[in-house]
Write a protein that holds these residues in place. Structure first.
Motif, PDB file in Angstrom:
ATOM      1  N   LEU A   1      61.015  -8.131  16.372  1.00 22.34           N
ATOM      2  CA  LEU A   1      59.594  -8.020  16.066  1.00 22.34           C
ATOM      3  C   LEU A   1      59.079  -9.284  15.382  1.00 22.34           C
ATOM      4  O   LEU A   1      59.795  -9.901  14.579  1.00 22.34           O
ATOM      5  CB  LEU A   1      59.340  -6.823  15.142  1.00 22.34           C
ATOM      6  CG  LEU A   1      59.731  -5.439  15.654  1.00 22.34           C
ATOM      7  CD1 LEU A   1      59.729  -4.429  14.507  1.00 22.34           C
ATOM      8  CD2 LEU A   1      58.790  -4.985  16.760  1.00 22.34           C
ATOM      9  N   GLU A   2      57.850  -9.675  15.695  1.00 23.18           N
ATOM     10  CA  GLU A   2      57.157 -10.710  14.940  1.00 23.18           C
ATOM     11  C   GLU A   2      56.538 -10.030  13.713  1.00 23.18           C
ATOM     12  O   GLU A   2      55.757  -9.090  13.843  1.00 23.18           O
ATOM     13  CB  GLU A   2      56.062 -11.359  15.792  1.00 23.18           C
ATOM     14  CG  GLU A   2      56.591 -12.163  16.974  1.00 23.18           C
ATOM     15  CD  GLU A   2      57.192 -13.487  16.542  1.00 23.18           C
ATOM     16  OE1 GLU A   2      56.866 -13.951  15.425  1.00 23.18           O
ATOM     17  OE2 GLU A   2      57.991 -14.047  17.318  1.00 23.18           O
ATOM     18  N   THR A   3      56.874 -10.508  12.537  1.00 21.99           N
ATOM     19  CA  THR A   3      56.462  -9.827  11.312  1.00 21.99           C
ATOM     20  C   THR A   3      54.951  -9.653  11.213  1.00 21.99           C
ATOM     21  O   THR A   3      54.461  -8.583  10.833  1.00 21.99           O
ATOM     22  CB  THR A   3      56.977 -10.580  10.076  1.00 21.99           C
ATOM     23  OG1 THR A   3      58.403 -10.704  10.164  1.00 21.99           O
ATOM     24  CG2 THR A   3      56.615  -9.837   8.796  1.00 21.99           C
ATOM     25  N   GLN A   4      54.206 -10.694  11.552  1.00 22.43           N
ATOM     26  CA  GLN A   4      52.750 -10.617  11.395  1.00 22.43           C
ATOM     27  C   GLN A   4      52.104  -9.648  12.371  1.00 22.43           C
ATOM     28  O   GLN A   4      50.940  -9.276  12.208  1.00 22.43           O
ATOM     29  CB  GLN A   4      52.137 -12.008  11.560  1.00 22.43           C
ATOM     30  CG  GLN A   4      52.334 -12.628  12.934  1.00 22.43           C
ATOM     31  CD  GLN A   4      51.676 -13.996  13.039  1.00 22.43           C
ATOM     32  OE1 GLN A   4      50.811 -14.337  12.244  1.00 22.43           O
ATOM     33  NE2 GLN A   4      52.109 -14.781  14.023  1.00 22.43           N
ATOM     34  N   HIS A   5      52.840  -9.203  13.377  1.00 24.22           N
ATOM     35  CA  HIS A   5      52.289  -8.289  14.379  1.00 24.22           C
ATOM     36  C   HIS A   5      52.923  -6.906  14.335  1.00 24.22           C
ATOM     37  O   HIS A   5      52.806  -6.143  15.301  1.00 24.22           O
ATOM     38  CB  HIS A   5      52.452  -8.881  15.787  1.00 24.22           C
ATOM     39  CG  HIS A   5      51.703 -10.167  15.981  1.00 24.22           C
ATOM     40  ND1 HIS A   5      52.259 -11.254  16.617  1.00 24.22           N
ATOM     41  CD2 HIS A   5      50.461 -10.534  15.596  1.00 24.22           C
ATOM     42  CE1 HIS A   5      51.377 -12.246  16.627  1.00 24.22           C
ATOM     43  NE2 HIS A   5      50.280 -11.826  16.006  1.00 24.22           N
ATOM     44  N   THR A   6      53.607  -6.576  13.227  1.00 28.34           N
ATOM     45  CA  THR A   6      54.234  -5.263  13.144  1.00 28.34           C
ATOM     46  C   THR A   6      53.825  -4.576  11.844  1.00 28.34           C
ATOM     47  O   THR A   6      52.997  -5.065  11.086  1.00 28.34           O
ATOM     48  CB  THR A   6      55.769  -5.379  13.239  1.00 28.34           C
ATOM     49  OG1 THR A   6      56.335  -4.067  13.372  1.00 28.34           O
ATOM     50  CG2 THR A   6      56.372  -6.049  12.015  1.00 28.34           C
ATOM     51  N   SER A   7      54.410  -3.425  11.578  1.00 29.88           N
ATOM     52  CA  SER A   7      54.085  -2.627  10.393  1.00 29.88           C
ATOM     53  C   SER A   7      55.344  -1.931   9.907  1.00 29.88           C
ATOM     54  O   SER A   7      56.352  -1.838  10.631  1.00 29.88           O
ATOM     55  CB  SER A   7      53.028  -1.577  10.731  1.00 29.88           C
ATOM     56  OG  SER A   7      53.539  -0.641  11.678  1.00 29.88           O
ATOM     57  N   GLU A   8      55.289  -1.416   8.675  1.00 24.72           N
ATOM     58  CA  GLU A   8      56.423  -0.665   8.140  1.00 24.72           C
ATOM     59  C   GLU A   8      56.725   0.552   9.002  1.00 24.72           C
ATOM     60  O   GLU A   8      57.885   0.920   9.196  1.00 24.72           O
ATOM     61  CB  GLU A   8      56.141  -0.235   6.699  1.00 24.72           C
ATOM     62  CG  GLU A   8      56.084  -1.387   5.702  1.00 24.72           C
ATOM     63  CD  GLU A   8      55.972  -0.907   4.272  1.00 24.72           C
ATOM     64  OE1 GLU A   8      56.514   0.176   3.963  1.00 24.72           O
ATOM     65  OE2 GLU A   8      55.346  -1.604   3.451  1.00 24.72           O
ATOM     66  N   GLU A   9      55.662   1.171   9.528  1.00 24.98           N
ATOM     67  CA  GLU A   9      55.839   2.368  10.357  1.00 24.98           C
ATOM     68  C   GLU A   9      56.606   2.044  11.636  1.00 24.98           C
ATOM     69  O   GLU A   9      57.509   2.794  12.042  1.00 24.98           O
ATOM     70  CB  GLU A   9      54.480   2.975  10.702  1.00 24.98           C
ATOM     71  CG  GLU A   9      53.753   3.622   9.531  1.00 24.98           C
ATOM     72  CD  GLU A   9      53.121   2.605   8.591  1.00 24.98           C
ATOM     73  OE1 GLU A   9      52.744   2.989   7.473  1.00 24.98           O
ATOM     74  OE2 GLU A   9      53.001   1.411   8.985  1.00 24.98           O
ATOM     75  N   GLU A  10      56.277   0.902  12.258  1.00 21.56           N
ATOM     76  CA  GLU A  10      56.973   0.531  13.497  1.00 21.56           C
ATOM     77  C   GLU A  10      58.427   0.190  13.214  1.00 21.56           C
ATOM     78  O   GLU A  10      59.325   0.571  13.979  1.00 21.56           O
ATOM     79  CB  GLU A  10      56.275  -0.652  14.165  1.00 21.56           C
ATOM     80  CG  GLU A  10      56.909  -1.013  15.516  1.00 21.56           C
ATOM     81  CD  GLU A  10      56.220  -2.173  16.228  1.00 21.56           C
ATOM     82  OE1 GLU A  10      56.472  -2.345  17.434  1.00 21.56           O
ATOM     83  OE2 GLU A  10      55.444  -2.909  15.563  1.00 21.56           O
ATOM     84  N   ILE A  11      58.681  -0.526  12.114  1.00 14.77           N
ATOM     85  CA  ILE A  11      60.056  -0.870  11.751  1.00 14.77           C
ATOM     86  C   ILE A  11      60.869   0.413  11.523  1.00 14.77           C
ATOM     87  O   ILE A  11      61.993   0.545  12.006  1.00 14.77           O
ATOM     88  CB  ILE A  11      60.082  -1.751  10.484  1.00 14.77           C
ATOM     89  CG1 ILE A  11      59.368  -3.076  10.747  1.00 14.77           C
ATOM     90  CG2 ILE A  11      61.519  -2.018  10.045  1.00 14.77           C
ATOM     91  CD1 ILE A  11      59.152  -3.890   9.482  1.00 14.77           C
ATOM     92  N   LEU A  12      60.299   1.348  10.777  1.00 12.65           N
ATOM     93  CA  LEU A  12      60.989   2.594  10.495  1.00 12.65           C
ATOM     94  C   LEU A  12      61.268   3.392  11.764  1.00 12.65           C
ATOM     95  O   LEU A  12      62.327   3.991  11.927  1.00 12.65           O
ATOM     96  CB  LEU A  12      60.177   3.436   9.512  1.00 12.65           C
ATOM     97  CG  LEU A  12      60.830   4.745   9.038  1.00 12.65           C
ATOM     98  CD1 LEU A  12      62.163   4.480   8.366  1.00 12.65           C
ATOM     99  CD2 LEU A  12      59.895   5.487   8.095  1.00 12.65           C
ATOM    100  N   LEU A  13      60.303   3.373  12.679  1.00  8.39           N
ATOM    101  CA  LEU A  13      60.476   4.094  13.956  1.00  8.39           C
ATOM    102  C   LEU A  13      61.700   3.584  14.697  1.00  8.39           C
ATOM    103  O   LEU A  13      62.549   4.369  15.148  1.00  8.39           O
ATOM    104  CB  LEU A  13      59.224   3.929  14.811  1.00  8.39           C
ATOM    105  CG  LEU A  13      59.290   4.560  16.214  1.00  8.39           C
ATOM    106  CD1 LEU A  13      59.395   6.073  16.110  1.00  8.39           C
ATOM    107  CD2 LEU A  13      58.057   4.169  17.026  1.00  8.39           C
TER     108      LEU A  13
END
Length: 506
Positions: A486-498
């Motif tokens: 993932l590109e950090t600036q284009h993601t979220s905590e929710e997506e990482i957790l998913l």
């Protein structure tokens, strides 16, 4: 306010000094049975020292301790236990005997006591008693299973079970959730709620503020060895807690320095360790911070160890500047410009009983030797003092033992020794585990500074906010594999957790 009818523990005007430092100055602490009391403060604030006084680990303090209005003498660990005070420290492995069973560890003190009377051990009775304690707390661990086969969470449960195997009126939990996953933390909180219902007072030390609001009723905040405030938790918000801990307003947690990311420098191809790491591919560019995200048990630590040559069996390829590396040991990793700050700092990252100076220079002693094996103590100390000052390590001197430092300052020492090495690749495995918000920011700034100097940074953490706050790209791990980049600036905590929980796997 505390229920006046509840059993109370009161510490008054507790003071204690060690060579070169006044650790506690006239500290008052009060808590009640059946409640959870958060005890927090920045690393070095004195909270662990206060609890060691309560646990009988330090006997040269001044002040008084009373329970239910009656002053008690606590100068040894036995005194504390005889008064119903039990402590579960953060390093659970050091408190258990790995080659004994769960039942033997739970009933250890009773067994030792009986052996002094030369009684034969009644093994069936031992396991029956241990099972009764586990059943009472709804802990699903077989009593005959060896402790060395347990997970960290299970070991912690066994320690708590041991604590309540004797009369336990007040239980101190020191950073109990630091090594636990979300589900394991939920299990621990269920146990804490059960103990509160049974009338046990919980003293809960943690740097994870949201957890305090979930499980605690009261809070005491310390700073620089002194009491700052003691209050019902509902009367104070998280931002105010941080301000009181640090003595100043915290403007921003993560650094926002602009930096240039260069060409690809470090590359990993199909790394496997024969156990937890199953074919990982990743790369890091010059000046880039890449995150290894994932829940506890995803394989992050095992991957970090494999890259550092600390895993027994490793296959795959590593490259720096297109040059293939042969790394089969940590020594070879260091020689090839790779540094690791491990998760278990006390066991793997520092020499606990050595001085700060010895620890900071241990990785590059050749710089301070002359005429063969002779070590220049003056050069070694000078280099150590420079690192101490640059990192803001709170220590009486460079000669102080690392064991006497707070957790956050121990972590700074674990990191600082690699700054003298001047590596190309820095691997950080859960570097902020068990440190306060102020020390966390210091570590974040250090990581950002290394990236600004063109170093390659691999930052492993189960804290999603850290992934968002400090990295440029993120590799999400699940079950020993990278499942998403993932590109950090284009993601979220929710997506990482998913992705960390195995969601959307195809």
């Amino acid at each position: 306010m505390l229920d006046s009818k509840a059993s109370e523990l009161v510490m008054k005007r507790i003071s204690i000094a060690f060579p070169g430092v006044q650790a506690l100055s006239d500290v008052d602490f009060r808590t009640a049975a059946g409640r959870a009391h958060a005890l927090i403060g920045a690393n070095g604030a004195g909270k662990s020292t206060l609890m060691k006084v309560l646990a009988g680990a330090h006997d040269h303090y001044t002040g008084s301790i009373s329970i239910d209005g009656k002053e008690v003498r606590i100068r040894t660990p036995k005194d504390a236990k005889d008064n119903g005070i039990q402590v579960v420290y953060q390093e659970v492995d050091t408190a258990l005997i790995p080659n004994l069973s769960v039942g033997e560890n739970i009933m250890l003190e009773q067994t030792v006591h009986n052996m002094k009377g030369k009684h034969l051990i009644q093994w069936k009775e031992l396991h029956r008693s241990a099972q009764a304690i586990l059943d009472r707390m709804n802990i699903k661990v077989p009593t005959k299973k060896l402790v060395q086969e347990l997970t960290l969470a299970e070991k912690q449960m066994v320690l708590i079970a041991r604590s309540v195997s004797r009369e336990c009126r007040f239980l101190v939990l020191d950073e109990p959730t630091a090594p636990l996953s979300h589900s394991e933390t939920d299990q621990l909180f269920r146990l804490i709620r059960l103990l509160k219902v049974e009338g046990v007072g919980i003293i809960f030390i943690s740097h994870r503020l949201p957890e305090l609001y979930e499980i605690c009723e009261d809070i005491t905040i310390m700073r620089d060895g002194k009491l700052v405030v003691s209050e019902e938790l509902a009367n104070i918000d998280q931002h105010k807690v941080v301000e009181l801990m640090l003595g100043a307003r915290m403007e921003g947690q993560f650094p926002h320095a602009k930096k240039e990311i260069g060409k690809k420098r470090f590359e990993v191809k199909d790394i496997r360790d024969g156990d937890k790491v199953n074919g990982v591919n990743l790369h890091v560019c010059k000046g880039e911070i890449i995150g290894l995200a994932g829940l506890v048990g995803a394989g992050k630590t095992e991957l970090c160890r494999a890259l550092f040559g600390a895993a027994p069996i490793v296959s795959g390829q590593l490259f720096i500047d297109n040059r293939e590396l042969r790394i089969r040991s940590p020594y070879q990793a260091v020689k090839n410009g790779i540094a690791l700050v491990p998760e278990e700092r006390r066991r793997e990252g520092i020499f606990v009983e050595e001085s700060v100076s010895v620890n900071l220079t241990a990785a590059i002693l050749s710089r301070f030797t002359k005429w063969g094996p002779w070590l220049s103590k003056s050069k070694e100390k000078q280099a150590a003092v420079e690192i101490i000052q640059s990192l803001g390590v709170k220590t009486p001197s460079a000669n102080a033992k690392v064991s006497n430092l707070s957790g956050g300052n121990q972590q700074k020492v674990a990191i600082g020794k690699w700054l003298l090495v001047d590596a190309d690749v820095y691997i950080f495995d859960e570097p902020t585990k068990g440190v306060d918000v102020g020390a966390k920011r210091d570590i974040y700034e250090l990581v950002a500074e290394l990236a600004g100097r063109g170093k390659c940074i691999i930052y492993a953490s189960s804290e999603m906010s850290e992934m968002i706050g400090i990295t440029d790209r993120i590799y999400v791990m699940f079950d020993g594999q990278v499942v998403k980049e993932l590109e950090t600036q284009h993601t979220s905590e929710e997506e990482i957790l998913l992705h960390s929980t195995g969601g959307l796997l195809t």
